[in-house]
Design a protein around this motif. Structure first.
Motif, short mmCIF file in Angstrom:
data_model
loop_
_atom_site.label_atom_id
_atom_site.label_comp_id
_atom_site.label_asym_id
_atom_site.label_seq_id
_atom_site.Cartn_x
_atom_site.Cartn_y
_atom_site.Cartn_z
N ALA A 48 0.74 -1.26 -0.02
CA ALA A 48 -0.04 -0.04 -0.01
C ALA A 48 0.87 1.25 -0.05
O ALA A 48 0.39 2.27 -0.64
CB ALA A 48 -0.87 0.02 1.26
N SER A 52 1.24 3.73 -3.52
CA SER A 52 0.98 5.05 -3.62
C SER A 52 2.14 5.94 -4.39
O SER A 52 1.84 7.01 -4.72
CB SER A 52 1.13 5.48 -2.26
OG SER A 52 2.18 5.67 -1.62
N GLY A 54 3.12 4.74 -7.26
CA GLY A 54 3.02 4.72 -8.64
C GLY A 54 3.37 3.15 -9.09
O GLY A 54 3.98 2.37 -8.30
N THR A 367 -7.80 -1.40 -3.87
CA THR A 367 -7.83 -0.11 -4.01
C THR A 367 -6.85 0.51 -2.76
O THR A 367 -6.35 1.74 -3.07
CB THR A 367 -9.26 0.45 -3.59
OG1 THR A 367 -9.42 0.09 -2.41
CG2 THR A 367 -10.15 0.00 -4.58
N THR A 370 -2.69 0.20 -4.93
CA THR A 370 -2.32 0.94 -5.79
C THR A 370 -3.38 1.98 -6.36
O THR A 370 -4.35 1.46 -6.04
CB THR A 370 -2.09 -0.09 -7.15
OG1 THR A 370 -1.66 0.76 -8.34
CG2 THR A 370 -3.21 -0.88 -7.49
N PRO A 371 -2.89 3.04 -6.94
CA PRO A 371 -3.92 4.10 -7.67
C PRO A 371 -4.39 3.72 -8.89
O PRO A 371 -5.30 4.48 -9.16
CB PRO A 371 -3.37 5.50 -7.26
CG PRO A 371 -1.66 5.02 -7.28
CD PRO A 371 -1.65 3.52 -6.78
N SER A 372 -3.56 2.83 -9.63
CA SER A 372 -3.74 2.55 -11.01
C SER A 372 -5.12 1.65 -11.17
O SER A 372 -5.15 0.45 -10.89
CB SER A 372 -2.43 1.88 -11.59
OG SER A 372 -2.82 1.60 -12.75
N GLN A 373 -6.11 2.30 -11.83
CA GLN A 373 -7.16 1.29 -12.20
C GLN A 373 -7.12 0.44 -13.06
O GLN A 373 -7.30 -0.84 -12.87
CB GLN A 373 -8.35 2.35 -12.72
CG GLN A 373 -9.50 1.57 -12.94
CD GLN A 373 -10.20 0.81 -11.68
OE1 GLN A 373 -10.50 1.52 -10.77
NE2 GLN A 373 -10.45 -0.32 -11.75
N ARG A 376 -5.36 -2.52 -10.98
CA ARG A 376 -6.51 -3.03 -10.07
C ARG A 376 -7.07 -4.07 -10.83
O ARG A 376 -7.57 -5.24 -10.41
CB ARG A 376 -7.14 -1.96 -9.31
CG ARG A 376 -6.36 -1.04 -8.36
CD ARG A 376 -7.44 -0.58 -7.46
NE ARG A 376 -8.31 0.49 -8.14
CZ ARG A 376 -8.30 1.85 -8.04
NH1 ARG A 376 -7.14 2.33 -7.56
NH2 ARG A 376 -9.13 2.57 -8.80
#
Length: 470
Positions: A48, A52, A54, A367, A370-373, A376
């Motif tokens: 996590a 964050s 990247g 979620t 990673t912030p990358s949809q 995910r």
């Protein structure tokens, strides 16, 4: 837990009732599961926090994770080579031998881990290029693996003392220390990964110092938390344990030939098994690398998320090794058989339930990682493929632990060698270039089912029980 004299229970002529067996399995498994939870939480925390930063940061760790597991497997095998002998000695009521084995293991494994650390340092600078990753993540991947390698001797002491305490029946202290290690990892990461910044807490803003080390900070934090854990476990095992404390019996630090030979008989097949799995993971990482950063990152967080499902399996496997190992030492054949199957079925049930839960919750879990949809979505798709194999994956984990307790590691090691390389790597090599990351995870699910089936067959054959009767 040490106050409960498990060795006396397995040596008794009275047949233990099913309720008593379940109680013993529960009492030994629960702390082990809690210890696994904390280790998994450490992985989640690292994923996590680094996530964050990247997809590139996540990919850098994912790239070398198989290599760290390879070295970790050798560390665990070295610890088990001696700790299983301690379980046998405790089951036989020979506590002087248990102390001697512990003393000798400290020197032997320290020498081994020093050699491993040197090898790891030499590999660190070439590994990312050899694995075929994009050059943009080479620097972070090298730094992450290099610091891991430098701390291998510390990790060895931590693993050895944890295994030793568990094999005496003390699961409580290792689980408490593991929980503390998780908290320390989070604290160290908080300050080492991120730069100095302003943090808001209940509307109050204040400045927080940070080293801003990024990916390197994650490994620094984990290694430092393991250092604290190793110091505490070594102190407890060597000075406070009612069974292992070195003051209880004076003996040579040099292990006699028969002890080394038995440690090799137990540990080398385990190292082969771990090596087969982790070398295969390195090869599959090389297969995945050309698919791009998104695929590497999705594979990394997918593996991390799936680990929450197998934590009870490894916790119960540790208990199974202790229970079967002490029954082995006591020459109690029926009890060893009973504990082996009871723990195996318990592990299968627990991991199946968690697999079902994770199937539905994994999109939400990712979620936090990673912030990358894009990462995910792909991670959820591939993880759901592998979750179908959880029951038989559990069987392979716990059955291996039970067989290890009886010292039966060679044949299971060869089974794993065949399973991983023939049933996983070859299909992955064929499928991944054609259907992407899904192909690799399909191959993995097939292999886990096959591995579980053949290890259940090995358990059912009961050739390992003949070792006990002898």
């Amino acid at each position: 837990m040490e106050k409960f004299d498990l060795s006396a229970a397995v040596r008794t002529d009275r047949e233990l009732s099913l309720k008593e067996k379940i109680t013993v399995v529960y009492r030994l498994s629960l702390p082990g599961i809690l210890a696994q939870i904390t280790e998994i939480l450490m992985q989640y925390i690292d994923a996590a926090m680094v996530g964050s930063l990247g997809a590139g940061a996540t990919a850098a760790i994912g790239l070398v994770s198989s290599s760290t597991w390879l070295f970790g497997g050798i560390i665990m095998a070295a610890a088990a080579g001696f700790s299983v002998q301690v379980a046998h000695a405790v089951g036989a009521g020979d506590r002087n031998r248990a102390v001697s084995l512990f003393r000798q293991s400290l020197l032997s494994t320290s020498l081994l881990s020093a050699v491993l650390a040197c090898i790891g340092v030499m590999l660190a600078f070439r590994l990312p290029a050899w694995l075929g990753a994009e050059q943009a993540i080479w620097s972070d991947a090298t730094a992450y693996f290099l610091f891991f390698a430098l701390f291998i001797p510390v990790r060895q002491i931590n693993s050895l003392c944890m295994n030793m305490l568990q094999c005496t029946g003390n699961m409580k202290v290792p689980s408490i220390v593991a929980s503390m290690m998780c908290v320390l990892d989070m604290i160290f990461n908080f300050f080492l990964i991120f730069p100095s910044r302003t943090v808001s807490f209940f509307g109050i803003e204040f400045a927080v110092w940070g080293a801003g080390l990024g990916v390197k900070g994650a490994q620094y934090g984990t290694s430092l938390s393991i250092l604290v854990s190793a110091v505490i476990l070594l102190y407890y095992a060597a000075c406070r344990s009612e069974i292992l404390a070195l003051r209880h019996h004076k003996s040579s630090w040099k292990a006699p030939r028969e002890v080394i030979q038995r440690a090799l008989e137990i540990g080398v097949p385990m190292a082969m098994q771990s090596g087969a799995i982790n070398l295969a993971s390195i090869v599959t990482t090389k297969i995945i690398a050309p698919l791009g950063t998104v695929a590497i990152a999705a594979n990394s967080i997918g593996v991390t998320a799936e680990s929450i499902c197998y934590m009870p399996g490894f916790g119960i496997a540790s208990a199974s090794t202790t229970l079967v190992g002490q029954a082995y030492g006591a020459k109690n054949k029926n009890l060893a058989r009973s504990f082996a199957w009871l723990t195996t079925f318990s592990g299968m049930a627990a991991m199946s339930v968690l697999g079902i839960i994770m199937y539905f919750l994994c999109p939400y879990v990712f979620t936090f990682m990673t912030p990358s949809q894009e990462v995910r979505t792909l991670a959820a798709e591939v993880l759901r493929i592998e979750l179908l194999a959880e029951p038989l994956f559990a069987a392979s984990i716990v059955a291996t632990g039970a067989l290890r307790g009886a010292g039966d590691t060679l044949v299971p090691g060869l089974m794993n060698l065949f399973s991983v390389w023939v049933v996983r790597v070859l299909p992955a090599w064929f499928l991944a270039p054609r259907i992407g990351l899904k192909g690799m995870w399909i191959a993995m699910a097939m292999e886990l089912c096959f591995r579980g089936a053949i290890l259940l067959f090995r358990l059912k054959q009961e050739k390992w029980l003949k070792k006990i009767s002898d």
